[in-house]
Structure formats: structure tokens, C-alpha cells
Design a protein around this motif. Structure first.
Motif, mmCIF file in Angstrom:
data_model
loop_
_atom_site.group_PDB
_atom_site.id
_atom_site.type_symbol
_atom_site.label_atom_id
_atom_site.label_comp_id
_atom_site.label_asym_id
_atom_site.label_seq_id
_atom_site.Cartn_x
_atom_site.Cartn_y
_atom_site.Cartn_z
ATOM 1 N N ASP A 301 0.815 -1.217 0.000
ATOM 2 C CA ASP A 301 0.000 0.000 0.000
ATOM 3 C C ASP A 301 0.848 1.266 0.000
ATOM 4 O O ASP A 301 0.650 2.144 -0.828
ATOM 5 C CB ASP A 301 -0.912 0.026 1.239
ATOM 6 N N ARG B 27 -0.588 9.401 9.146
ATOM 7 C CA ARG B 27 -1.772 8.731 8.595
ATOM 8 C C ARG B 27 -1.686 7.216 8.804
ATOM 9 O O ARG B 27 -2.632 6.573 9.262
ATOM 10 C CB ARG B 27 -1.887 9.039 7.098
ATOM 11 N N LEU B 28 -0.520 6.643 8.472
ATOM 12 C CA LEU B 28 -0.386 5.185 8.587
ATOM 13 C C LEU B 28 -0.437 4.731 10.037
ATOM 14 O O LEU B 28 -1.012 3.691 10.351
ATOM 15 C CB LEU B 28 0.911 4.726 7.920
ATOM 16 N N THR B 30 -2.122 5.945 12.324
ATOM 17 C CA THR B 30 -3.517 5.975 12.753
ATOM 18 C C THR B 30 -4.338 4.901 12.051
ATOM 19 O O THR B 30 -5.010 4.086 12.693
ATOM 20 C CB THR B 30 -4.106 7.370 12.442
ATOM 21 N N GLN B 31 -4.237 4.872 10.709
ATOM 22 C CA GLN B 31 -5.089 3.954 9.948
ATOM 23 C C GLN B 31 -4.743 2.492 10.174
ATOM 24 O O GLN B 31 -5.592 1.625 10.054
ATOM 25 C CB GLN B 31 -4.993 4.278 8.454
ATOM 26 N N GLN B 32 -3.466 2.207 10.413
ATOM 27 C CA GLN B 32 -3.070 0.813 10.568
ATOM 28 C C GLN B 32 -2.851 0.456 12.018
ATOM 29 O O GLN B 32 -2.110 -0.497 12.308
ATOM 30 C CB GLN B 32 -1.764 0.550 9.812
ATOM 31 N N SER B 33 -3.478 1.178 12.919
ATOM 32 C CA SER B 33 -3.106 0.981 14.327
ATOM 33 C C SER B 33 -3.384 -0.438 14.808
ATOM 34 O O SER B 33 -2.614 -0.997 15.583
ATOM 35 C CB SER B 33 -3.797 2.021 15.211
ATOM 36 N N SER B 63 -5.783 14.422 7.187
ATOM 37 C CA SER B 63 -6.321 13.380 8.066
ATOM 38 C C SER B 63 -5.691 13.403 9.457
ATOM 39 O O SER B 63 -6.028 12.593 10.306
ATOM 40 C CB SER B 63 -6.102 12.002 7.434
#
Lengths: 452, 452
Positions: A301, B27-28, B30-33, B63
Motif C-alpha cells: 500500500d 496517517r499510517l 492511525t489507519q493501521q493501528s 487526516s
């Protein structure tokens, strides 16, 4: 006693197997001992090499101290801090590795067959005993791929892995592409050069690649994947004609090990793992992987496209990967800490290969008269399979190909249809419907297109 | 308080910088926590993002939770278990990283300039404090290369590294090769596309590549190498003609970062580290690295040839590398252990770039009459420089090249001489001697040939 931790004393290394890889491991352990000691923080002492017949001649292991050879593998394992297994096969490798782990030794193995068949038993034992298990050499030889996927990409999400992970089949397909020779002739040449075994089944039928696909899929998707989860098709049906037509349409045929994130019909997220020959566009980095080289292409990703390239087999390259693992395990002995263990938290379902939506190239022989292309296109449209291109190319030249089937005067034309991404079931129904059209003489081949 | 170890409690992560890379890291994280927590064994909590102006608009970081932004970088660092530095530049990055290390935090940095200038200060501080320092993102963005060189190849001996480690210059050279455009036009296009800075000096003069060369050389040869040890030549003198002639002789011009094991005149073993444009044969894996992609080609004793390919810059790719390091550092917090520290045990001398023996391609404009080639060849023979090939090719077509110097009627011929491996001094003397030959009008270019 294997678990005894010595602050700066030598670490006892046991080697199981002294073939092509084992003799290189032994040579490097000896020749690079000063460098290895500096990198580890303690000397590595090779305390023994287990072989089936200690008195057999060993031309490959000329530099190996024969007094290290022993037929008592179990006794050797019991007195090691680190056990290196390069004997191959399921037994006695599995039992010896379990024995090593239970006695507290770290283990390093190059045994893809064992890991693909029964890796979880070993991983669980290592976890319970609190010891390292490393296996970089089990996939793509010298190429660092296990460590990058496990560690470097640990903060990313892998979408797809496309690997050329079997050097024998890549050599065979590359020879077919560059010389126009037949599959049988290319296999024979690979055998003459030592790239293929006398019985090439494990390579050309894709079993070896499937074992590696299972290992890579497990690591990339944090999901347990075993050999039986891998859909497998070898390269034995690939003809010189297929290879020549591929070139004419801007592709090369490669045997790919594929692990990818897919979404099933019910919307469920899962993993598809498969090995099959595929058309790869000449512009794709994998297309340039020649001869017996391996390469693993990873799409993630955040990272985007990555490729890892190198020698996937051979004594010294495999030994390089083994020794990298030995240094990691040895450093943990000296400094504390432990390498990654099996990670299966995602536990994604393994979806059938037919779930994967790919592009296809379908080749047909048809009567050479107007209107046939329209008829065929109509069938694709009716089945909902979208056409990217239909080509009606001139016969490709196949240097050295044995026996072209058409002599150019029989009223046969060839159609090469490349589809947009389509589901396997839709494609199969389409091919069936095309096959019974009156002007269609033969469906010559149906191949997936990957890496577009 | 940064060093406090909590068994399963969240690990506090501080981010320094919120630009292209920083906003992707945030961002990562947070999103992939959930994934990251599973892989680490504990949640990662982003506790703050240090920026110069917390009230500035941040379109890239849409974000990102703005309440995390702070102008108090020092205060933030003091309450973190892991500090990520993606602000760039020497100060205040260095001071903040040292502060983090001293307070017991692990650090992850993408700052190649800082590492090439003053890495050892940071490495020593981390070693003293017993904390991790990771920097995968500092070389070749998303491509795992630091970890493979440090860990996967720890049991091998690296002979040579050839890297395309600057995406801007690779884009410029690739555009010149594929369209025939001039250097200036290609730079302008790269600027329009955001691949090059308004002031492209750091890229086109090779400073950026030199910093990465220093870092790679240090790791590969277990020797301290700093920016000033790197011989550097940029690509500003490469013309459309050079690129076109390269193609005509089966090469492509790439800016290479090179670190290799060399032997000096006195027989002493050392390392040569340099950055310069070079001709790469079209058959070499590096020749296929297009656009802004990066690749690092490694030759090691046992592994043979390896290549690592991917995106060398950009927010998400760089963030991927950063987060892989964060997971490694975080796992050590949870499970114990420590990553590799600086390894300088080999302490090899850095030998001048002139020590490296390479092939050269020399292009000359000469009077178009018989006997000139023989005269030139005689000079090479007298200087002990062995000729691999002399070509007297027809003018290459340079699509879009502005102003060919010859109009085809002036009695000018071109000679392209490729030498076998030669010492720089011998080559320089040869070129001087050729230049004064009566029929030689001009030495048009002298370029090294690498990767043969």
C-alpha cells in the motif's frame, strides 16, 4: 545443554548436511571466522557436521575438516547453541530440528519443503522454547526476501507478491524465448547444465514454487498458508508457439508464484495463493529476469512497487542467506533479544484461485474469412468479458521450432484476444462458447496475464 | 522518562516533522493501528507531532488530528518511547535526536544528510544509552536496503555496491534517453512534475547521492565513511549527444553511487566511495531502472549479484520504510533485545576514487581520413591502456537534440573507444596524449563504464 548462554565464549554451531549448500556453509564459517566473530560479538565454532556416511568421498567439501563429520546427528544437535539444517527432506530434518529447539538451540533452516508442509509445528516449538527459528534461505536462495517482508514491511500492508522463485523453470522458459527451442529440448539443456534434476517434476510441475509461495504468503499476510492451500499449474504444457506468440504481443512467459489479497463473491476479504505460468508484459521489471535468476516483486500500500532480485539457488548463494540468519541468531545469544516468531494474527481465509480476477490472453485458430472476429467479440460481450485488444497478427517466426502446424496456405487465421480483468468462471464460460462457434478451429491456448 | 518499559501498555510515539513524509507517517500510524499493535505486541500511540508553526495550514495532513501538533519539540521528545525524525536538515534535528536518545527513547530517522555528516555522534549516543537507532528510510526510500546489507548479508563479504539512489537525476537521464531532450529541458520537466526542487543542485550535483553512498559504504564495509570521503561528480555536463552515443554503443547513462572494495598501489586493501555518471550496459539489471525509481545492485562473495528496486522518494514510500523501523524498535521495547549498532571493526582506509580500476569510453571528433584510428590506437598501446573496442559509428540520431555540431560535410568522423579496465591516471595520461594528435579535433567526452 544447548541453551547455555556464554557472554563472550564461542557459540557452538552444528551443521546438518554437507551437500552443495552444507559444504559452502562450512567453508564460509571457517574462512570468514574473524569477520563473523566481529559481527556477532563472539566466535562461532563449527563443532560438527552430520552426514549419512562419514566415510563417503566429498569432492565438494574439499576444504572441510573431515574430523568434523559425524553420523551421530542427534548427539551433535544436543551440544550446539545454533543448529543449521541444510539436509533437505521432511525426515529426519524435522525430528532433528525439534530436538534442537527442545534443547534450547536456535535453528536456521533452508528447508522449504519442510516449512511448507509442517512449519507451524516448528514455529510453535521455537516459540515455546523461546528460541529463534530463521529460514531466509528457504525462499529465493541468496535474495533477502523473508527478512524484508517480515521486518522492513512490518509497517505496511502487502497487496500482492509476484515471484519468479524457481530458477530451473525460469531458465527453461528463458531458453525457449531466446532460442525458440521446445520445452523438452530446454529441459534437457537445463539438465546438461546441472540446473535441472534428472527427474525435473518438482520444478516443472511447480511443486517447488508452490512451497515458496506458501511461505511468502504466510509472512506477507500474517496468515497460516500451507502447501495444500496453493493452486498449482506447471509449465509442461507451454509450447514454443506460446512463447513466440507471447513475444509478438509484447510479453514473456514466466512461472509465477502469486500471493494476493482478494475479495470473495460474498465480499469477504481473503488471500489467493497460486503458481502458474503467466504472460508478463515486457515493460514489467520481472520480464527482465533472465536465466536461472529469481526475483520477487512486491506491491504494498505505502511502499508501492518493490523488487528483490538475485540467485535463487546454488551452494554459495544459499549459504550466504544461511549465514546471515546464523549471525542474527548468534547476536541474540550474545546480546539478548529474539527474532520474529510466526505471525498469524490476521488469519485470513484462503480463497480459491478462481477468486482472483486477472487479465487473460486467449489464442484461437479460426477460418480465414471476414466476420469471424466480430462473431468472437460478440461472444465476449454477451458473457460480460471486456476486451482490451484483439489482434490478428501474422504468424510469429519461431526460430528452431519443431513443426509449425500451419503451412500458411490452409485458410487458417490466428486471433489473439487480451481481456480486461475477468473472473475465472466468466472467462471459462466465454472460452467454452467461443470453442463451439462454427469458424473456430481450435482454442490454442488460454493464459493469464499478470503484472500489468 | 522515555525509557520506561511497559509490558503491554501503549508505546508513546513522537513525530518530528509533518511535511510530505511526516503526514504519511501520521496517517499510517492511525489507519493501521490495529495491524501495528498485533505486529508489535502493544499499541502504538502517537502522542504528538512537532512542527515549526502549529497554526499553519496543512493540506497534506488533512487526516491528521490537529490537536497533536505542537511547537514544543523538546517537550514532546521527553515524553516518548520512540521518536521519529522526518524534519530533515542538520539542526534542530541532531539536537532533538540526541535529547531523545539521552532520555532513553529509541529513534528512527530518514535524515540522510545528518547521518552522512554526523552519524557517528548519534550512533555512539545510542550505543551508550542502549537504545535503538534505525534509518532504513535514509537510503533509497521504500526499498529495504539498510536492513538487508546490515543483517541479511552479515554472513557474506560485500565486494561492490552500485546504486541508483537519486530519483530526480534518474528521471532526468531517463527522459534524455527516451526523448532526446536536453539536460536543461529534462530538469525543467522534472521540476514541473515535482520530481526536482526549484534549486536542483543537491540532486544534479550528486550531493544527495553522495550522502547515501557514505551510509551504504559504512554499512557494507564495516568502516566509518562520511560525506567528505565521497568523490562526487554530478550530471550537469551530460549532453543529449552523450546519451544518444551511449545508446548507440549499447549503454545507458546513470548517476551511480558506488562503494567498492579496492586494492591500492601499495597493495593495501581499502574502500573507494564515489558518485558519478557512468555508462551501464543495456544488459545490466540497473539499465532497466526507469523514471524516478531507485535500485541498489550489490555484489557479494557468496551471494553473487543482488538487486533491490523500488521507489526512492515520496511521502508514502518513505513512510513505509520509517514504519518498518518503528515496528522493529517497538518490538524490542516489548520483547527485549536491540537492533544492530554501528559496526566499524574493519576500519578500512578510504582510498581515492582514482584507485578504482574501471573501463572507460572515450569519444573523439577526428579528421575524416584514413590512418587516424591506427594513430589513436598506437597512443593507447604506448600508455598500456588496453582497448576493448574502437567504433567509428555513424552519427546517432538525436531526436529533438538542439543543434548538432556537425553538418555532415566538414570532414569530421567520430571515434568511440571502449577500454578494458584501466587506472584513472593511465587513462588521463592517454587522453592527454590523444588530444594533441594532429588529426584529433576534440575529446568530446570521457565516461566510466560500470557494471560490465
Amino acid at each position: 545443554m544447548g541453551a547455555s548462554q556464554q557472554e563472550q565464549g564461542p557459540l557452538r554451531v552444528a551443521l546438518l548436511g554437507c551437500g552443495v549448500v552444507g559444504s559452502e556453509v562450512a567453508r564460509l564459517l571457517t574462512q570468514q571466522s574473524a569477520d563473523l566473530a566481529s559481527r556477532v560479538g563472539a566466535p562461532l565454532e563449527l563443532v560438527g557436521i552430520a552426514v549419512r556416511d562419514a566415510s563417503a568421498p566429498r569432492p565438494l567439501a574439499a576444504s572441510v575438516d573431515r574430523s568434523l563429520l559425524t553420523e551421530d546427528a542427534e548427539g551433535l544437535v544436543a551440544r550446539a547453541d545454533i543448529v543449521i539444517e541444510v539436509m533437505g527432506g521432511i525426515e529426519p530434518a524435522r525430528t532433528l530440528l525439534l530436538r534442537a529447539i527442545e534443547s534450547g538451540a536456535a535453528v536456521v533452516t533452508a528447508n522449504k519443503a519442510l516449512l511448507a508442509e509442517d512449519g507451524p509445528t516448528l514455529y510453535k516449538a521455537a516459540d515455546t522454547a523461546g528460541v529463534d527459528i530463521y529460514f531466509e534461505a528457504a525462499v529465493a536462495g541468496a535474495i533477502p526476501i523473508v527478512r524484508p517482508v517480515r521486518e522492513s514491511l512490518a509497517g505496511d500492508s502487502v497487496r500482492r507478491i509476484l515471484g519468479i522463485v524457481n530458477g530451473t523453470t525460469n531458465y527453461v522458459l528463458d531458453q525457449m524465448a531466446s532460442t525458440g527451442m521446445s520445452f523438452d529440448d530446454a529441459v534437457k539443456q537445463a539438465q546438461d547444465l546441472g540446473y535441472a534434476e534428472a527427474d525435473p517434476t518438482a520444478d516443472v510441475e511447480g511443486f517447488d514454487a508452490a512451497a515458496k509461495a506458501a511461505i511468502l504468503a504466510s509472512l506477507a499476510f500474517h496468515t497460516r498458508v500451507s502447501l495444500e492451500d496453493v493452486a498449482r499449474e506447471g509449465i509442461t504444457r507451454i509450447t514454443a508457439d506460446d512463447v513466440a506468440w507471447a513475444a509478438q504481443t509484447g510479453h514473456v512467459i514466466k512461472l509465477l508464484a502469486i500471493a494476493e489479497s482478494v475479495t470473495g463473491d460474498d465480499g469477504a476479504h481473503g488471500v489467493s495463493v497460486r503458481v502458474h505460468p503467466a504472460l508478463v508484459p515486457l515493460t514489467h521489471p520481472l520480464a527482465g529476469v533472465r536465466g536461472a535468476f529469481n526475483a520477487v516483486f512486491v506491491e504494498a500500500d505505502a511502499a508501492g512497487e518493490l523488487m528483490f532480485y538475485g540467485r535463487g539457488a546454488g551452494g554459495a548463494p544459499t549459504a550466504s542467506a544461511v549465514l546471515g540468519d546464523v549471525v542474527s541468531a548468534a547476536r541474540h545469544r550474545v546480546l539478548g533479544g529474539k527474532g520474529p516468531e510466526e505471525s498469524t494474527y490476521a488469519a485470513l481465509p484462503i480463497l480459491p484461485a478462481s477468486t482472483a480476477v486477472t487479465r487473460y490472453q486467449v489464442r484461437l485458430a479460426v477460418d480465414d474469412r471476414p466476420g469471424v472476429l466480430a462473431q468472437v467479440a460478440q461472444v465476449l460481450a454477451s458473457k460480460g468479458v471486456s476486451i482490451e485488444a484483439v489482434r490478428q497478427p501474422s504468424e510469429p517466426s519461431v526460430p528452431g521450432a519443431d513443426g509449425a502446424e500451419d503451412d500458411g496456405s490452409t485458410g487458417v487465421a490466428h486471433l489473439v484476444i487480451t481481456t480486461h480483468a475477468a473472473a475465472e468462471a466468466a472467462l471459462a464460460a466465454t472460452v467454452d462458447a467461443i470453442a463451439v462457434l462454427e469458424p473456430v478451429q481450435e482454442i490454442t491456448s488460454v493464459l493469464r496475464v499478470e503484472g500489468a
